[in-house]
Write an enzyme that holds these catalytic residues in place. Structure first.
Site, PDB file in Angstrom:
ATOM      1  N   ASN A   9       0.869  -1.176   0.000  1.00 11.77           N
ATOM      2  CA  ASN A   9       0.000   0.000   0.000  1.00 11.77           C
ATOM      3  C   ASN A   9       0.904   1.223   0.000  1.00 11.77           C
ATOM      4  O   ASN A   9       1.489   1.573   1.024  1.00 11.77           O
ATOM      5  CB  ASN A   9      -0.893  -0.029   1.250  1.00 11.77           C
ATOM      6  CG  ASN A   9      -1.679   1.257   1.412  1.00 11.77           C
ATOM      7  OD1 ASN A   9      -1.767   2.067   0.490  1.00 11.77           O
ATOM      8  ND2 ASN A   9      -2.257   1.452   2.597  1.00 11.77           N
ATOM      9  N   LYS A  11       0.102   4.301  -0.434  1.00 11.85           N
ATOM     10  CA  LYS A  11      -0.530   5.529   0.074  1.00 11.85           C
ATOM     11  C   LYS A  11      -0.272   6.680  -0.904  1.00 11.85           C
ATOM     12  O   LYS A  11      -0.256   6.463  -2.107  1.00 11.85           O
ATOM     13  CB  LYS A  11      -0.021   5.819   1.491  1.00 11.85           C
ATOM     14  CG  LYS A  11      -0.134   4.565   2.374  1.00 11.85           C
ATOM     15  CD  LYS A  11       0.060   4.818   3.830  1.00 11.85           C
ATOM     16  CE  LYS A  11      -0.104   3.484   4.574  1.00 11.85           C
ATOM     17  NZ  LYS A  11      -0.097   3.610   6.007  1.00 11.85           N
ATOM     18  N   HIS A  95      -9.556   1.117   4.304  1.00  7.24           N
ATOM     19  CA  HIS A  95      -8.309   1.308   5.054  1.00  7.24           C
ATOM     20  C   HIS A  95      -8.556   2.287   6.207  1.00  7.24           C
ATOM     21  O   HIS A  95      -9.351   3.219   6.067  1.00  7.24           O
ATOM     22  CB  HIS A  95      -7.218   1.842   4.119  1.00  7.24           C
ATOM     23  CG  HIS A  95      -5.877   1.872   4.776  1.00  7.24           C
ATOM     24  ND1 HIS A  95      -5.490   2.898   5.600  1.00  7.24           N
ATOM     25  CD2 HIS A  95      -4.859   0.986   4.767  1.00  7.24           C
ATOM     26  CE1 HIS A  95      -4.272   2.637   6.067  1.00  7.24           C
ATOM     27  NE2 HIS A  95      -3.861   1.483   5.576  1.00  7.24           N
ATOM     28  N   GLU A  97      -6.985   4.724   7.283  1.00  7.35           N
ATOM     29  CA  GLU A  97      -6.794   6.153   6.950  1.00  7.35           C
ATOM     30  C   GLU A  97      -7.996   6.700   6.188  1.00  7.35           C
ATOM     31  O   GLU A  97      -8.337   7.872   6.324  1.00  7.35           O
ATOM     32  CB  GLU A  97      -5.478   6.334   6.168  1.00  7.35           C
ATOM     33  CG  GLU A  97      -4.277   6.172   7.095  1.00  7.35           C
ATOM     34  CD  GLU A  97      -3.022   5.646   6.432  1.00  7.35           C
ATOM     35  OE1 GLU A  97      -2.930   5.658   5.187  1.00  7.35           O
ATOM     36  OE2 GLU A  97      -2.120   5.196   7.172  1.00  7.35           O
ATOM     37  N   GLU A 167      -5.619  -4.848  10.403  1.00  7.74           N
ATOM     38  CA  GLU A 167      -4.637  -3.793  10.628  1.00  7.74           C
ATOM     39  C   GLU A 167      -4.975  -3.043  11.910  1.00  7.74           C
ATOM     40  O   GLU A 167      -5.772  -2.087  11.887  1.00  7.74           O
ATOM     41  CB  GLU A 167      -4.628  -2.815   9.456  1.00  7.74           C
ATOM     42  CG  GLU A 167      -4.266  -3.453   8.135  1.00  7.74           C
ATOM     43  CD  GLU A 167      -3.616  -2.444   7.193  1.00  7.74           C
ATOM     44  OE1 GLU A 167      -2.467  -2.666   6.813  1.00  7.74           O
ATOM     45  OE2 GLU A 167      -4.246  -1.433   6.876  1.00  7.74           O
ATOM     46  N   GLY A 173       2.128   2.488  10.715  1.00 12.36           N
ATOM     47  CA  GLY A 173       3.074   3.596  10.575  1.00 12.36           C
ATOM     48  C   GLY A 173       3.724   4.007  11.889  1.00 12.36           C
ATOM     49  O   GLY A 173       4.352   5.054  11.968  1.00 12.36           O
ATOM     50  N   SER A 213       3.145  -1.953  10.370  1.00  9.55           N
ATOM     51  CA  SER A 213       4.596  -2.000  10.611  1.00  9.55           C
ATOM     52  C   SER A 213       5.221  -3.353  10.278  1.00  9.55           C
ATOM     53  O   SER A 213       6.113  -3.823  10.996  1.00  9.55           O
ATOM     54  CB  SER A 213       4.920  -1.574  12.045  1.00  9.55           C
ATOM     55  OG  SER A 213       4.490  -0.235  12.264  1.00  9.55           O
TER      56      SER A 213
END
Ligand code: PGA
Length: 252
Positions: A9, A11, A95, A97, A167, A173, A213
Site C-alpha cells: 500500500n 498511500k 483502510h 486512513e 490492521e 506507521g 509496521s
C-alpha cells in the site's frame, strides 16, 4: 490451501515514473516467488503506467480506494468500471486512513465490497481496532462488527475472492507491530466471525492478511502462523529491496 498474498500500500507516495522504476528494480528480486500472490497498490495516477509495466510480470496491480457506483456526479471519485477498464485487478476497501480522514464507514465498506465483487475486482477489506478500544478490551467486539457489516447482504457464494486485512490502527506507521500472538488471536476472531456470517467454507477459504509496521525482520514470524495468510505493507513497501525481502522472508 490459501495462497500467501503480500500487498503493498503505497498511500500518497510515488509519481508514475517512480512507480515504474520501482517495478523495474523489484521484479527481478521476486521472479521465483510464484507461490506468493504479489499486489502493488499505487496512487490513482500511477495505476495505468504500472498496469502496463506489470503485464509480463507475475505482479498484480490494485487501487487504494474506489466509489461503489459506476458513474455519477461524484467529484474526485473513481469507479469500479474505470479501474477494470485500465486493468486493475484488486482494490483496498476501508483502510483505516480512509475511515479516519475521509469518513469511510462500515456501511460504505459494505457498498464497496458488493460493488468490487460484482466487477470481479479482488477486494482487500481492512479492519482493525484503535488503541483505546484494545485497552478497553473491545477488540473482539470491534472486529466482529466490522466484519459483519462489511459482509451484510452478500451471498456467501459470491465471497470466494474475499481478502481481509487485519490492521490494528495503533500498529500502522508507528513501528509498533502486533506480536504474532496478538495478530493470530485477532485473525482467529475474524475467521470465526466470517464463519458465523457466511459459513465455515467461506471462512476457511478467506485469506486474512496482517498489516501494521510489517518489515523484513518480522515477516517470517507473522506469516508462518496458521491464520495469517500474508501481509499488507505500507512504509516498508516503498523500497524495492525491502519489499522483496518481506516476500522472501514471509515465504520461508
Ligand atoms: P505500515 O502501513 O506498514 O506503514 O504500518 C500499513 C498500512 O497502512 O496498510
Amino acid at each position: 490451501m490459501r495462497k500467501l498474498l503480500i500487498a503493498a500500500n503505497w498511500k500518497m507516495y510515488k509519481t508514475p515514473a517512480e512507480s515504474t522504476a520501482f517495478l523495474t528494480a523489484f521484479a527481478p528480486l521476486v521472479k521465483h516467488h510464484d507461490k506468493t500472490e504479489i499486489v502493488l497498490c499505487p496512487s490513482m495516477t500511477s495505476l495505468p503506467a504500472l498496469v502496463d509495466a506489470a503485464r509480463s510480470k507475475s505482479v498484480s496491480i490494485g487501487a487504494q480506494n474506489m466509489h461503489w457506483l459506476n458513474e455519477g456526479a461524484y467529484t474526485g471519485e473513481t469507479s469500479p468500471t474505470m479501474l477494470t477498464a485500465i486493468g486493475a485487478t484488486h482494490v483496498l476497501i476501508g483502510h483505516s486512513e480512509r475511515r479516519q480522514y475521509f469518513n469511510e464507514t462500515d456501511t460504505t465498506v459494505n457498498l464497496k465490497l458488493k460493488s468490487a465483487l460484482a466487477h470481479s475486482l479482488t477486494p482487500i477489506v481492512c479492519v482493525g481496532e484503535h488503541l483505546n478500544e484494545r485497552e478497553s478490551n473491545l477488540t473482539a467486539n470491534v472486529l466482529k462488527l466490522q466484519v459483519s457489516v462489511a459482509l451484510e447482504g452478500i451471498d456467501p457464494a459470491a465471497l470466494a475472492p474475499l481478502v481481509i486485512a487485519y490492521e490494528p490502527v495503533w500498529a500502522i506507521g508507528t513501528g509498533r507491530t502486533a506480536t504474532p500472538e496478538i495478530a493470530e488471536e485477532a485473525h482467529k476472531i475474524i475467521r470465526t466471525q466470517i464463519a458465523q456470517v457466511a459459513g465455515s467454507s467461506v471462512a476457511a477459504a478467506t485469506r486474512i492478511l496482517y498489516g501494521g509496521s510489517v518489515k523484513p525482520d518480522n515477516a517470517t514470524a507473522l506469516c508462518r502462523l496458521d491464520d495469517i495468510d500474508g501481509a499488507l505493507v505500507g512504509g516498508a513497501s516503498l523500497d524495492p529491496a525491502s519489499f522483496a525481502q518481506i516476500i522472501i522472508n514471509a515465504t520461508h
